[in-house]
Design a protein around this motif. Structure first.
Motif, PDB file in Angstrom:
ATOM      1  N   ALA A 423       0.812  -1.206   0.000  1.00  0.00           N
ATOM      2  CA  ALA A 423       0.000   0.000   0.000  1.00  0.00           C
ATOM      3  C   ALA A 423       0.852   1.265   0.000  1.00  0.00           C
ATOM      4  CB  ALA A 423      -0.931   0.005   1.224  1.00  0.00           C
ATOM      5  N   VAL A 424       2.029   1.200   0.620  1.00  0.00           N
ATOM      6  CA  VAL A 424       2.936   2.347   0.646  1.00  0.00           C
ATOM      7  C   VAL A 424       3.918   2.277  -0.510  1.00  0.00           C
ATOM      8  CG1 VAL A 424       4.717   3.542   1.990  1.00  0.00           C
ATOM      9  CG2 VAL A 424       2.717   2.567   3.153  1.00  0.00           C
ATOM     10  N   LEU A 425       4.469   1.093  -0.754  1.00  0.00           N
ATOM     11  CA  LEU A 425       5.529   0.934  -1.748  1.00  0.00           C
ATOM     12  C   LEU A 425       5.083   1.364  -3.139  1.00  0.00           C
ATOM     13  CD1 LEU A 425       8.388  -0.050  -2.384  1.00  0.00           C
ATOM     14  CD2 LEU A 425       7.423  -2.352  -2.709  1.00  0.00           C
ATOM     15  N   TRP A 426       3.860   0.996  -3.538  1.00  0.00           N
ATOM     16  CA  TRP A 426       3.453   1.321  -4.902  1.00  0.00           C
ATOM     17  C   TRP A 426       3.300   2.826  -5.099  1.00  0.00           C
ATOM     18  CZ3 TRP A 426      -0.607   3.795  -7.242  1.00  0.00           C
ATOM     19  CH2 TRP A 426      -1.736   4.067  -6.467  1.00  0.00           C
ATOM     20  N   ARG A 427       2.917   3.546  -4.021  1.00  0.00           N
ATOM     21  CA  ARG A 427       2.816   5.004  -4.126  1.00  0.00           C
ATOM     22  C   ARG A 427       4.197   5.633  -4.289  1.00  0.00           C
ATOM     23  NH1 ARG A 427      -1.710   3.472  -1.317  1.00  0.00           N
ATOM     24  NH2 ARG A 427      -3.560   4.774  -1.629  1.00  0.00           N
ATOM     25  N   VAL A 428       5.171   5.093  -3.569  1.00  0.00           N
ATOM     26  CA  VAL A 428       6.540   5.604  -3.689  1.00  0.00           C
ATOM     27  C   VAL A 428       7.090   5.322  -5.084  1.00  0.00           C
ATOM     28  CG1 VAL A 428       8.908   5.381  -2.826  1.00  0.00           C
ATOM     29  CG2 VAL A 428       6.975   5.412  -1.218  1.00  0.00           C
ATOM     30  N   LEU A 429       6.897   4.082  -5.559  1.00  0.00           N
ATOM     31  CA  LEU A 429       7.421   3.726  -6.877  1.00  0.00           C
ATOM     32  C   LEU A 429       6.697   4.479  -7.997  1.00  0.00           C
ATOM     33  CD1 LEU A 429       7.964  -0.121  -6.456  1.00  0.00           C
ATOM     34  CD2 LEU A 429       9.633   1.735  -6.278  1.00  0.00           C
ATOM     35  N   TRP A 430       5.404   4.708  -7.823  1.00  0.00           N
ATOM     36  CA  TRP A 430       4.667   5.489  -8.818  1.00  0.00           C
ATOM     37  C   TRP A 430       5.252   6.884  -8.939  1.00  0.00           C
ATOM     38  CZ3 TRP A 430       0.707   4.265 -12.151  1.00  0.00           C
ATOM     39  CH2 TRP A 430       0.078   5.341 -12.788  1.00  0.00           C
ATOM     40  N   ARG A 431       5.593   7.460  -7.805  1.00  0.00           N
ATOM     41  CA  ARG A 431       6.206   8.788  -7.811  1.00  0.00           C
ATOM     42  C   ARG A 431       7.548   8.758  -8.546  1.00  0.00           C
ATOM     43  NH1 ARG A 431       5.622  14.335  -7.201  1.00  0.00           N
ATOM     44  NH2 ARG A 431       7.500  15.225  -6.305  1.00  0.00           N
ATOM     45  N   VAL A 432       8.341   7.705  -8.323  1.00  0.00           N
ATOM     46  CA  VAL A 432       9.643   7.590  -8.976  1.00  0.00           C
ATOM     47  C   VAL A 432       9.478   7.435 -10.483  1.00  0.00           C
ATOM     48  CG1 VAL A 432      11.706   6.138  -9.198  1.00  0.00           C
ATOM     49  CG2 VAL A 432      10.776   6.634  -6.937  1.00  0.00           C
ATOM     50  N   LEU A 433       8.496   6.615 -10.895  1.00  0.00           N
ATOM     51  CA  LEU A 433       8.344   6.296 -12.312  1.00  0.00           C
ATOM     52  C   LEU A 433       7.673   7.414 -13.108  1.00  0.00           C
ATOM     53  CD1 LEU A 433       7.267   2.555 -11.979  1.00  0.00           C
ATOM     54  CD2 LEU A 433       9.473   3.421 -12.765  1.00  0.00           C
ATOM     55  N   THR A 434       6.731   8.111 -12.486  1.00  0.00           N
ATOM     56  CA  THR A 434       5.936   9.090 -13.226  1.00  0.00           C
ATOM     57  C   THR A 434       6.239  10.533 -12.838  1.00  0.00           C
ATOM     58  OG1 THR A 434       4.107   9.137 -11.637  1.00  0.00           O
ATOM     59  CG2 THR A 434       4.080   7.399 -13.315  1.00  0.00           C
ATOM     60  N   GLY A 435       6.856  10.729 -11.676  1.00  0.00           N
ATOM     61  CA  GLY A 435       7.113  12.083 -11.214  1.00  0.00           C
ATOM     62  C   GLY A 435       5.901  12.759 -10.634  1.00  0.00           C
ATOM     63  N   SER A 436       4.806  12.011 -10.451  1.00  0.00           N
ATOM     64  CA  SER A 436       3.596  12.594  -9.865  1.00  0.00           C
ATOM     65  C   SER A 436       3.115  11.701  -8.736  1.00  0.00           C
ATOM     66  CB  SER A 436       2.496  12.730 -10.913  1.00  0.00           C
ATOM     67  OG  SER A 436       2.145  11.442 -11.423  1.00  0.00           O
ATOM     68  N   ARG A 437       2.278  12.257  -7.894  1.00  0.00           N
ATOM     69  CA  ARG A 437       1.733  11.486  -6.780  1.00  0.00           C
ATOM     70  C   ARG A 437       0.469  10.762  -7.233  1.00  0.00           C
ATOM     71  NH1 ARG A 437       2.302  16.679  -4.341  1.00  0.00           N
ATOM     72  NH2 ARG A 437       4.308  16.857  -3.267  1.00  0.00           N
ATOM     73  N   PRO A 438       0.321   9.482  -6.889  1.00  0.00           N
ATOM     74  CA  PRO A 438      -0.945   8.811  -7.176  1.00  0.00           C
ATOM     75  C   PRO A 438      -2.048   9.439  -6.356  1.00  0.00           C
ATOM     76  CG  PRO A 438       0.411   7.453  -5.732  1.00  0.00           C
ATOM     77  CD  PRO A 438       1.252   8.611  -6.159  1.00  0.00           C
ATOM     78  N   GLN A 439      -3.247   9.482  -6.929  1.00  0.00           N
ATOM     79  CA  GLN A 439      -4.364  10.084  -6.226  1.00  0.00           C
ATOM     80  C   GLN A 439      -4.695   9.287  -4.979  1.00  0.00           C
ATOM     81  OE1 GLN A 439      -7.813  10.536  -8.630  1.00  0.00           O
ATOM     82  NE2 GLN A 439      -9.008  11.589  -7.074  1.00  0.00           N
ATOM     83  N   ALA A 440      -4.817  10.000  -3.854  1.00  0.00           N
ATOM     84  CA  ALA A 440      -5.148   9.335  -2.603  1.00  0.00           C
ATOM     85  C   ALA A 440      -6.570   8.780  -2.670  1.00  0.00           C
ATOM     86  CB  ALA A 440      -5.023  10.314  -1.438  1.00  0.00           C
ATOM     87  N   ARG A 441      -6.760   7.615  -2.070  1.00  0.00           N
ATOM     88  CA  ARG A 441      -8.107   7.032  -2.043  1.00  0.00           C
ATOM     89  C   ARG A 441      -9.024   7.855  -1.152  1.00  0.00           C
ATOM     90  NH1 ARG A 441      -6.426   0.709  -0.977  1.00  0.00           N
ATOM     91  NH2 ARG A 441      -5.361   0.353  -2.972  1.00  0.00           N
ATOM     92  N   GLN A 442     -10.262   7.921  -1.556  1.00  0.00           N
ATOM     93  CA  GLN A 442     -11.245   8.597  -0.721  1.00  0.00           C
ATOM     94  C   GLN A 442     -11.581   7.719   0.481  1.00  0.00           C
ATOM     95  OE1 GLN A 442     -12.365  11.738  -1.323  1.00  0.00           O
ATOM     96  NE2 GLN A 442     -10.807  11.719  -2.929  1.00  0.00           N
ATOM     97  N   ARG A 443     -11.605   8.346   1.656  1.00  0.00           N
ATOM     98  CA  ARG A 443     -11.893   7.584   2.874  1.00  0.00           C
ATOM     99  C   ARG A 443     -13.389   7.604   3.164  1.00  0.00           C
ATOM    100  NH1 ARG A 443     -10.355   9.825   7.180  1.00  0.00           N
ATOM    101  NH2 ARG A 443     -10.158  11.884   6.299  1.00  0.00           N
TER     102      ARG A 443
END
Length: 443
Positions: A423-443
């Motif tokens: 859940a954390v790792l993919w957000r970090v790697l997405w940032r590395v690969l795309t240069g943008s933050r993945p959209q946070a899930r709605q709670r």
């Protein structure tokens, strides 16, 4: 009870907790302290760091509550401010502001003087605990590989006291290594990491006219580019503890104008506004050249019987990172646990190994961060951890789930391995690969 008498060197935070635990297994527990300590002692020479904020992490607060039931309520009655680490904290990392959603972890915000005074009262009410203050301990008494007490001076006169167990809780200024050398016991060279950090602090009276929506705010330094930071915590009811951080050669001045000018360079302008408008409640104090040191007592094969060491006497971490009180509390919780099955006066290395194990994660956390300012080539593992931490901080703004995971680790509630879960790792790697933050899930 395993034996009759235990002696604790140092009546500060760690020493008081050790005495509380030892009172369950020893008939007589004596705290021996260098400073004179009246019932309501405030700042004293033995704890110069009390002029700066002290963080009690969530894990530490949990341990203290187990040792001293209803301590949290007593601290709140004395003015401690209970704050949720999400909704009540305004935290800024280099990439921006962290989410302000409730996390469900709360910590008491108070001064070192207040928490130590309340715990001291509790400990000294125990029927088998006493305090002898004004004592300068000069060394250990010993007999055939067993420590049997301490010797020193009190009011200019020789002082000697005997015990079945001696515990060194004298903190960063401990002379235990040299005392052991006098007995022919030689310790490995300590591990030392100098973070080259400084912090400069002052107390202010709360200005109720300032419309602030937080109880604590913090702007962190982060290698290699963010050299300045600051923090404000609401403590003891009507006081603000303002601290300015400096790294990589930056140091906040200790004069009024310089202190304010340094604060105006921060992104969090609330800090400068407090300094401009609030009334000072203390002088400005600075601590510089902050470092971490680990005395590896668990690696001493001829460690004497009858001797234990804990807290900052063993591992003193850069206080900027706030691990000190919590690590001391964990040491004492482990002491309590081990005393159920072990005569630690006869098996002291059992405890010293437990102290070393407890120190591993906070040591790694503090030193990995501080080594970011080093100009030396670092091990690959350290460089990877620093790289991952930088990427993690880039993702925190706008991602409540990542921030919640980070806070739980930083508060020593969860293991650092949770920061590489999917859940954390993919957000970090997405940032590395795309240069943008993945959209946070709605709670």
């Amino acid at each position: 009870m395993y034996s009759d008498r235990a002696l604790v060197i140092g009546a500060g935070f760690a020493g008081l907790l050790a005495a509380r635990v030892l009172s369950e297994s020893y008939g007589d527990v004596v705290l021996v302290e260098r400073d004179q300590i009246p019932a309501d002692a405030g700042h004293r020479s033995g704890t110069p760091q009390a002029h700066h904020p002290h963080a009690l992490l969530a894990r530490g607060a949990e341990v203290l509550e187990a040792l001293f039931p209803s301590l949290g309520a007593e601290l709140r009655a004395a003015g401690a401010v209970q704050a949720d680490l999400g909704s009540d904290f305004a935290s800024r990392v280099p990439a921006g502001w962290a989410p302000r959603d409730p996390i469900g972890l709360t910590v008491p915000s108070t001064t070192r003087v207040t928490i130590e005074r309340i715990i001291r009262r509790r400990v000294l009410k125990l029927a088998n605990v006493s305090l002898v203050d004004g004592v300068t301990v000069d060394g250990l008494l010993h007999d055939r590989g067993t420590v049997t007490g301490v010797h020193g001076r009190r009011s200019g006169e020789p002082f000697t006291d005997y015990a079945d167990l001696v515990v060194d809780a004298s903190g960063r200024t401990s002379k235990l290594v040299s005392w052991l050398a006098e007995l022919g016991v030689h310790c490995p060279a300590p591990m030392i990491v100098n973070g080259h950090l400084a912090y400069t602090s002052r107390l202010y009276h709360v200005n109720d006219d300032l419309p602030l929506d937080w109880k604590t705010t913090c702007e962190i330094t982060h290698a290699p580019t963010t050299k300045r930071g600051g923090a404000v915590s609401t403590v003891d009811g009507q006081l603000w503890f303002v601290t300015l951080f400096g790294a990589g050669g930056d140091v906040a001045p200790t004069d009024d104008d310089g202190f304010l000018a340094y604060a105006t360079t921060l992104e969090c302008q609330d800090i400068a506004e407090i300094i401009k408008t609030a009334t000072p409640a203390s002088p400005i104090h600075r601590a510089a050249n902050l470092r971490s040191r680990w005395n590896r007592f668990h690696k001493v094969p001829n460690w004497p019987r009858g001797l234990l060491a804990l807290g900052d006497s063993v591992v003193s971490l850069n206080p900027v990172h706030g691990h000190g009180m919590t690590l001391a509390a964990l040491n004492c919780a482990e002491l309590r646990h081990l005393l159920q099955d072990h005569d630690l006066a006869k098996e002291p290395l059992v405890f010293q190994h437990a102290v070393a194990k407890a120190a591993q994660i906070p040591w790694m956390s503090a030193t990995t961060t501080d080594l970011g300012w080093s100009q030396k080539k670092l091990p690959l593992t350290t460089r990877f951890l620093q790289w991952y931490a930088r990427r993690l901080f880039e993702v925190i703004p706008g991602n409540p789930q990542v921030y919640r995971a980070f806070i739980r680790v930083s508060q020593m509630v969860d293991h650092p391995a949770t920061l590489v879960r999917p859940a954390v790792l993919w957000r970090v790697l997405w940032r590395v690969l795309t240069g943008s933050r993945p959209q946070a899930r709605q709670r």
